[in-house]
Write an enzyme that holds these catalytic residues in place. Structure first.
Site, PDB file in Angstrom:
ATOM      1  N   LYS B  96       0.802  -1.020  -0.044  1.00 49.66           N
ATOM      2  CA  LYS B  96       0.011  -0.076   0.000  1.00 49.66           C
ATOM      3  C   LYS B  96       0.924   1.159  -0.095  1.00 49.66           C
ATOM      4  O   LYS B  96       0.498   2.231  -0.630  1.00 49.66           O
ATOM      5  CB  LYS B  96      -0.967  -0.159   1.362  1.00 49.66           C
ATOM      6  CG  LYS B  96      -2.131   0.687   1.280  1.00 49.66           C
ATOM      7  CD  LYS B  96      -2.898   0.637   2.370  1.00 49.66           C
ATOM      8  CE  LYS B  96      -3.789  -0.716   2.432  1.00 49.66           C
ATOM      9  NZ  LYS B  96      -4.414  -0.884   3.733  1.00 49.66           N
ATOM     10  N   ASP B 172      21.772 -15.748 -24.608  1.00 53.09           N
ATOM     11  CA  ASP B 172      20.737 -15.911 -25.457  1.00 53.09           C
ATOM     12  C   ASP B 172      20.268 -14.200 -25.125  1.00 53.09           C
ATOM     13  O   ASP B 172      20.456 -13.517 -24.222  1.00 53.09           O
ATOM     14  CB  ASP B 172      19.444 -16.435 -25.123  1.00 53.09           C
ATOM     15  CG  ASP B 172      19.232 -17.820 -25.794  1.00 53.09           C
ATOM     16  OD1 ASP B 172      20.157 -18.098 -26.742  1.00 53.09           O
ATOM     17  OD2 ASP B 172      18.529 -18.745 -25.453  1.00 53.09           O
ATOM     18  N   ASP B 173      19.903 -13.867 -26.080  1.00 51.82           N
ATOM     19  CA  ASP B 173      19.072 -12.341 -26.158  1.00 51.82           C
ATOM     20  C   ASP B 173      17.696 -12.689 -25.416  1.00 51.82           C
ATOM     21  O   ASP B 173      17.082 -13.540 -25.486  1.00 51.82           O
ATOM     22  CB  ASP B 173      18.690 -11.878 -27.488  1.00 51.82           C
ATOM     23  CG  ASP B 173      18.600 -10.296 -27.336  1.00 51.82           C
ATOM     24  OD1 ASP B 173      17.937  -9.849 -26.618  1.00 51.82           O
ATOM     25  OD2 ASP B 173      19.122  -9.497 -28.551  1.00 51.82           O
ATOM     26  N   GLY B 349      26.963  -0.914 -23.480  1.00 51.13           N
ATOM     27  CA  GLY B 349      27.985   0.089 -23.741  1.00 51.13           C
ATOM     28  C   GLY B 349      29.351  -0.440 -23.624  1.00 51.13           C
ATOM     29  O   GLY B 349      30.223   0.660 -23.589  1.00 51.13           O
ATOM     30  N   GLY B 371      28.671  -6.737 -26.222  1.00 52.99           N
ATOM     31  CA  GLY B 371      27.274  -7.260 -27.389  1.00 52.99           C
ATOM     32  C   GLY B 371      28.192  -6.567 -28.612  1.00 52.99           C
ATOM     33  O   GLY B 371      29.144  -7.052 -29.334  1.00 52.99           O
TER      34      GLY B 371
END
Lengths: 422, 422
Positions: B96, B172-173, B349, B371
């Site tokens: 809450k 994996d992506d 990055g 990546g």
């Protein structure tokens, strides 16, 4: 021809080229790269490629700062890229993107194909009305005052006093978990006993939503145990478990009672203008798609506040067929695909003097939900429920609360305590 | 004597009496009401009552506005009030309350009693090192470039090129779901085949984290199917499913491979200063408690940015024993209760020129995850992996990247492309 789900984002950036940004989302969250692909491969990948549907740039006007510059960007994501479940859809449209600067997911529209994987609320608004035998007025719900640390007799008494005041639904407190003082099956037993006692007085039916808690993999069994013990509704903290868990519970043919979705934790996600997911998606579209029969959300009337227009946006998507949008590429034959409506339950800060306002905003398809506004009534909890029922009766009949209160002392006392807001 | 879990909030309010607010939280989220209780009942309810532990008010200083007024409030919640699961704890401390104005959950500390319900990461950092046989340097992980819409041969080739460059882990992506082009078992088959081929070249082991997706109740079975097919690690979008689902998966004795937690959707919850849950709780303490062996989070180095101090806070709670705090009332005998460390994986990055910076921030207990910094290498993906390994080797040996690059053309080429940030 593919089907697409559509996500709309509000992206804040003082100087971005939003067209470039939109393209980078559409490509980056689908096929990964596009312009450098050989033409032959493009033909093959086309059906997996996201499309930029629209970009509406808001340049800061007078009195706004550069940080108020944003664009609403709508991207279509091919259904073929993700499985027909809410986690896959959310991870696709807002997984990585949620972490990429000031960006909020403000709308989500499902293709008919995607929606075909969901049967929606099993009871829905009409089913809940049918269970209670009340078709023509807003329902009244109440919340226990104090539950943690209390024993069964105290709970039973609180329950009876609420029920005897004429409420239609009573819900557990969302922080009442399985515990030795008031275990689920015992709680159901004593509360339904109290309900029966009250029914003799009021002549009306009542649903008691017991809180479904515990480990995820044991929730379905717990729900069935509750049903076997006589439970006639469930309360569920959806956001603490995930939408897919609600979807699986609501799809379970052996869970034969309505499920009430509690918004606990929702405030971690919807209130920021710059981040998160808008209330109409989080507490509206996704709750209904996942099968919530009733959905609680913070009302715009009390202390825990959500703006009125956001309340109305939630109401709209819980009640209408506006979750579905079939983007250009396919017009499915089952275009009439509809989910049952989820009953809207604006909550928090509600007293009888607010009933005309609530009904003006929501019409009769609403559940008036009160805690302190019932238990805090000067004449006691029973009178608290009665005052609400009187306020509802008056408003539905087009009589002002002040007039009606002249012959209804419970309502008069409530008005004396909390006033009327019109 | 009770045990307590401690929640710390940053509450923004221009004029609130924060002491009053703290008391209202401590009472409201536990026993409901206190001052009006009869003394006899107080004695009985005392063990259920939340306690205000500390309040630190920040009054706006020079250059700040009244809206910058806040207090950090720590409340102790009796364990006896909730079951030993993460949904119950979160709903109690921030269910809450999350919807009650500008308030953010900035810290959470578990009692030993509560933590006893969790076994933590099954492998943890050391277990992952042991599986790979690499003890003394940061690990290197890479991410597929494009996966959606691609077929098995393309995936296999991407995998091979990454593996041949000397990476330790490939994931994996997170947006690759069960699909007809590259179904889970086939993907595992061809990728592990490619891994074996690469191992002949590199002489090193490799973990491939396959994305665990689908309906919640079928995840454990899917994980076991993956393991039967030879999978040696799992990727999991924790926040799309809930922490309890991760907890159940990590506790399952038949899931005998490490679980890598992806932060997809986390940006809907952590970035706002006023709402949500801080990164060190969301991607740190809760991930580790729920049993993530490796945890990805946005690095402070790239385009998807998280401030450096928040990265270091995540690192701290993933690696040290600072999740546990035993508030006054009980000092348990099992005070040495420890969870295995989760491997920190700052992501996004990253290029080789950042490795010295990453190692300065994280030491050797880190996974360098790239990546574009691998796939985008001018000499190709294999050279991309090699350049990273060279950057890591240089930095661990205390050699500057510029010096090391003179005899390592892959590193030199990476530096020419992306530069060095020191």
């Amino acid at each position: 021809m593919s089907a697409y789900c559509l996500a709309t984002y509000r992206s804040f950036d003082e100087k971005a080229d939003f067209h470039k940004k939109a393209t980078s989302i559409a490509v980056g969250l689908t096929v990964g790269s596009w312009t450098e692909l050989p033409e032959a491969q493009k033909a093959q990948m086309e059906k997996h490629l996201g499309k930029v549907i629209s970009i509406e740039v808001h340049e800061p006007g007078a009195g706004e700062s550069v940080s108020d510059r944003y664009a609403d960007i709508t991207i279509a994501y091919p259904d073929v890229n993700f499985s027909r479940d809410i986690p896959a859809l959310l991870v696709t449209v807002f997984g990585k993107l949620s972490m990429d600067g000031k960006i909020k997911l403000i709308d989500l529209n499902f293709s008919s194909d995607f929606m075909a994987g969901f049967s929606g609320p099993k009871f829905g608004m009409q089913g809940v009305r049918d269970l209670l035998g009340v078709q023509d007025r807003p329902l009244l719900m109440s919340i226990f005052k104090s539950v943690v640390g209390y024993e069964l007799p105290a709970l039973r008494e609180q329950f009876y006093l609420q029920a005897a005041g004429g409420v239609d639904l009573i819900k557990d407190d969302e922080i009442l978990f399985e515990n030795p003082l008031t275990p689920l099956e015992k709680r159901i037993e004593v509360c339904l006993e109290a309900a029966e006692q009250a029914t003799k007085l009021t002549g009306q039916k009542l649903l008691y939503a017991v809180n479904l808690t515990g480990s995820t993999s044991k929730l379905a069994a717990a729900a069935k145990k509750a049903i076997a013990a006589g439970a006639n509704a469930l309360l569920f903290n959806v956001l603490a478990y995930g939408f897919d868990v609600l979807h699986e519970l609501s799809s379970d043919p052996e869970i034969t009672i309505p499920i009430m979705a509690h918004p606990a934790m929702a405030g971690a996600t919807y209130p920021s203008p710059h981040y998160g997911i808008s209330p109409s998606v989080l507490l509206g579209k996704l709750m209904r798609l996942a099968g919530a029969d009733l959905v609680l959300f913070p009302s715009p009337y009390g202390s825990v506040v959500m703006p009125r227009e956001e309340n109305l946006a939630i109401k709209h998507v819980l009640l209408t067929n506006d979750l579905r949008k079939d983007y250009a590429y396919n017009a499915p034959s089952d275009a009439q695909l509809k989910l049952a409506a989820s009953f809207p339950v604006p909550s928090a800060g509600i007293h009888p003097g607010l009933v005309p306002l609530i009904l003006r905003d929501f019409g009769t398809d609403v559940i008036v939900n009160a805690g302190g506004g019932i238990h805090g009534h000067p004449l006691g909890t029973i009178a608290g429920g009665q005052a609400f029922r009187q306020a509802i009766d008056a408003t539905v009949q087009g009589i002002s609360l002040r007039d009606y209160a002249q012959t209804h002392p419970e309502l008069q006392s409530a008005i004396d305590t909390w006033g009327i807001r019109e």
